[in-house]
Design an enzyme around this catalytic site. Structure first.
Site, PDB file in Angstrom:
ATOM      1  N   GLY A 188       0.825  -1.203   0.000  1.00 26.29           N
ATOM      2  CA  GLY A 188       0.000   0.000   0.000  1.00 26.29           C
ATOM      3  C   GLY A 188       0.855   1.247   0.000  1.00 26.29           C
ATOM      4  O   GLY A 188       1.941   1.275  -0.576  1.00 26.29           O
ATOM      5  N   ASN A 189       0.383   2.287   0.692  1.00 26.27           N
ATOM      6  CA  ASN A 189       1.114   3.556   0.694  1.00 26.27           C
ATOM      7  C   ASN A 189       1.930   3.736   1.964  1.00 26.27           C
ATOM      8  O   ASN A 189       1.740   3.026   2.958  1.00 26.27           O
ATOM      9  CB  ASN A 189       0.144   4.733   0.496  1.00 26.27           C
ATOM     10  CG  ASN A 189      -0.881   4.831   1.607  1.00 26.27           C
ATOM     11  OD1 ASN A 189      -0.552   5.077   2.760  1.00 26.27           O
ATOM     12  ND2 ASN A 189      -2.155   4.649   1.275  1.00 26.27           N
ATOM     13  N   VAL A 192       0.036   4.598   5.503  1.00 22.54           N
ATOM     14  CA  VAL A 192      -0.500   3.425   6.210  1.00 22.54           C
ATOM     15  C   VAL A 192       0.644   2.512   6.635  1.00 22.54           C
ATOM     16  O   VAL A 192       0.582   1.869   7.689  1.00 22.54           O
ATOM     17  CB  VAL A 192      -1.520   2.673   5.337  1.00 22.54           C
ATOM     18  CG1 VAL A 192      -2.031   1.418   6.046  1.00 22.54           C
ATOM     19  CG2 VAL A 192      -2.695   3.585   4.977  1.00 22.54           C
ATOM     20  N   GLY A 193       1.706   2.479   5.823  1.00 20.22           N
ATOM     21  CA  GLY A 193       2.862   1.648   6.178  1.00 20.22           C
ATOM     22  C   GLY A 193       3.429   2.011   7.538  1.00 20.22           C
ATOM     23  O   GLY A 193       3.840   1.139   8.313  1.00 20.22           O
ATOM     24  N   GLU A 210       5.591  -3.162   1.192  1.00 22.08           N
ATOM     25  CA  GLU A 210       5.703  -2.888  -0.241  1.00 22.08           C
ATOM     26  C   GLU A 210       4.938  -1.606  -0.512  1.00 22.08           C
ATOM     27  O   GLU A 210       3.707  -1.622  -0.602  1.00 22.08           O
ATOM     28  CB  GLU A 210       5.156  -4.064  -1.055  1.00 22.08           C
ATOM     29  CG  GLU A 210       5.951  -5.352  -0.895  1.00 22.08           C
ATOM     30  CD  GLU A 210       7.365  -5.235  -1.418  1.00 22.08           C
ATOM     31  OE1 GLU A 210       7.614  -4.394  -2.308  1.00 22.08           O
ATOM     32  OE2 GLU A 210       8.239  -5.989  -0.956  1.00 22.08           O
ATOM     33  N   CYS A 244       1.967   0.862  -8.716  1.00 16.33           N
ATOM     34  CA  CYS A 244       2.959   1.411  -7.780  1.00 16.33           C
ATOM     35  C   CYS A 244       4.313   1.657  -8.430  1.00 16.33           C
ATOM     36  O   CYS A 244       5.113   2.449  -7.932  1.00 16.33           O
ATOM     37  CB  CYS A 244       3.108   0.499  -6.562  1.00 16.33           C
ATOM     38  SG  CYS A 244       3.650  -1.182  -6.976  1.00 16.33           S
TER      39      CYS A 244
END
Length: 502
Positions: A188-189, A192-193, A210, A244
């Site tokens: 994700g982004n 949020v990571g 990732e 991505c």
């Protein structure tokens, strides 16, 4: 107990039965997963069509084809990857059995993304299954229809206790993150990571993140601009720019900017017709929230190509922006949509300097016929992946590690890298209760003579065949007798100190 707690508890209980430790059991699970993609392709494609407007062929091309290849690779190689890995030894451990023993971590949480919902959710699951773990699968709630199909189909084909599917939105994900896992794999982004990493830290749980970032694309004025733009157009506008590792922006000298714009415009027409809105191969922005986010990036930029949009259909045409400044809105975050800014730069030096001012991207692209240009771009920048004269295709190579660096991610996967990432590579040494004389050098009292022998034994590695091992073992027995004499206090002065120091 909440539904999420129950799923994690069931997965851990199933893992503790030990059934996933059998390599044959893992292979059977992978074969069942492979069968899912051959038997349920229409249901998978129908859901993706509703979520992202991909055709059935497009769904196979970008989602399931790579998964089928990955599963086949694991089935073929798993016995070898899961076997003990013997390593080089030093003289001190010559007679010992020394090896790496891959073992399962335990229960893995896989949190998928919405842009390629099957590809980026199931690929980590393949690695988790192959490594012998249990895995709780959390598909992205943004892909509503795909999430439901995943929830319905996975338990039919693979062990529903070992690999439960938990659906839902932010509250359900937060509840999962409160549970203890042995590894968390998130796609994700970066925003949020950071939340994922903070939650994992409470249990000291390792993570694979990732993420993404603004992947630059430098086009050298001396390259075949027509071919370069054809490949960039494909890489940028596939899945409506929601990739991505899509080229986020182009860097080129002002002298070729107009040519680049014309070539990209030509390719857009070739790939998606005069009216991309009616072209079955052109996707849609996932929802209206993301539509508004992408459209807001256009506010201070000059549109050279495209710009047409329809909020009710979440449609944004393939768009090219010219003469974009580094401070423009579109350059402040990953675009994740069909906007392609072109930033004129005076030279390769300026391009490298601009790239290095930003966060490290997930991918970096350079188009040039000159190896010196390619090597400079590679050596003077940092990114998760690096491609010269193409886009995206490194994702398809299972022998390459796929992952970010810095802000674009932590850890890598694909092929054997997935297996190793989701395994504990346990270092093992098995010694016999014999030849104790060799060990005398490590026991107190510590002397310079003992240190000399220790240096000789420890700093010399050996990598010999069976015959050599037997010869060394015989020599080791003889040396042991000498060492015993050396370490006897009453006889220390009679034995010369070894002269071999490294």
């Amino acid at each position: 107990m909440s539904r999420e707690q129950q799923a994690v508890a069931r997965a851990r209980k199933a893992f503790e039965t030990g059934r996933s430790k059998s390599v044959e059991y893992r292979i059977n699970q992978l074969k069942n997963l492979q069968r899912l993609f051959s038997e349920r392709q229409k249901e998978i494609a129908a859901a993706i069509k509703k979520d992202l407007n991909k055709t059935e062929v497009g769904a196979q091309f970008y989602e399931t084809l790579g998964l089928e290849g990955e599963i086949s690779l694991f089935i073929k190689n798993l016995k070898e990857w899961a076997a003990p890995r013997h390593v080089k030894k030093n003289l001190l451990t010559m007679s010992d059995t020394v090896y790496i023993h891959p073992e399962p971590l335990g229960v893995v949480l896989v949190i998928g993304a919405w842009n390629y919902p099957w590809a980026v959710t199931i690929r980590p699951l393949i690695g988790a299954i192959a490594a012998g773990n249990a895995a709780v699968v959390k598909p992205s709630e943004v892909c509503v229809h795909t999430s439901k199909v995943m929830e319905d189909l996975l338990p039919i084909y693979i062990d529903k206790e070992l690999y439960p599917v938990v659906t839902g939105g932010v509250p359900e994900t937060q509840e999962l993150l409160r549970q203890k896992f042995d590894h968390i794999f998130y796609t994700g982004n970066s925003t949020v990571g950071k939340v994922i990493m903070e939650a994992a830290a409470k249990h000291l749980t390792p993570v694979t993140l990732e993420l993404g970032g603004k992947s630059p694309c430098y086009i050298d004025k001396n390259c075949d601009i027509s071919i370069a733009c054809r490949r960039v157009t494909w890489g940028k506008y596939s899945n409506c720019g929601q990739t991505c590792i899509a080229p986020d922006y182009i860097l080129c000298e002002p002298s070729i900017q107009n040519r680049v714009i014309e070539e990209v415009k030509k390719c857009i027409k070739e790939f998606y017709t005069d009216n991309p809105k009616t072209c079955p191969d052109y996707g849609r922005i996932i929802n209206q929230r993301h539509f508004k986010r992408v459209m807001a990036m256009l506010e201070d930029s000059n549109i050279a190509v495209g710009g047409e949009n329809d909020e009710s259909d979440c449609y944004i045409a393939p768009t090219v922006l010219r003469d974009v400044k580094p401070e423009a809105k579109v350059m402040q975050e990953e675009i994740f949509g069909p906007l392609l800014p072109i930033l004129p730069v005076s030279s390769l030096d300026e391009a490298i300097k601009l790239i290095n001012k930003g966060e490290k991207p997930l991918a970096l692209y350079v188009f040039s016929p000159d190896n010196k240009v390619i090597e400079r771009m590679r050596d003077e920048t940092s990114s998760g992946g690096f491609l010269a004269n193409d886009c995206l295709v490194h994702y398809s190579v299972s022998a390459l590690p796929f992952g970010g660096v810095g802000n674009s991610g932590i850890g890598c996967y694909h092929g054997k890298f997935s297996f190793d990432r989701l395994s504990h590579l346990r270092g093992c040494l098995v010694k016999k209760l014999k030849m104790e004389g060799v060990n005398d050098m490590r026991y107190p009292p510590h002397t310079l003579k003992k240190l000399g022998w220790a240096r000789f034994f420890i700093l010399n590695t050996v990598d010999v065949g069976w015959v050599g091992r037997m010869a060394l073992l015989a020599a080791l027995v003889m040396v042991a007798a000498v060492v015993i004499q050396v370490t006897e206090p009453s006889k220390c002065h009679q034995v010369p100190r070894p002269q071999v120091f490294f």
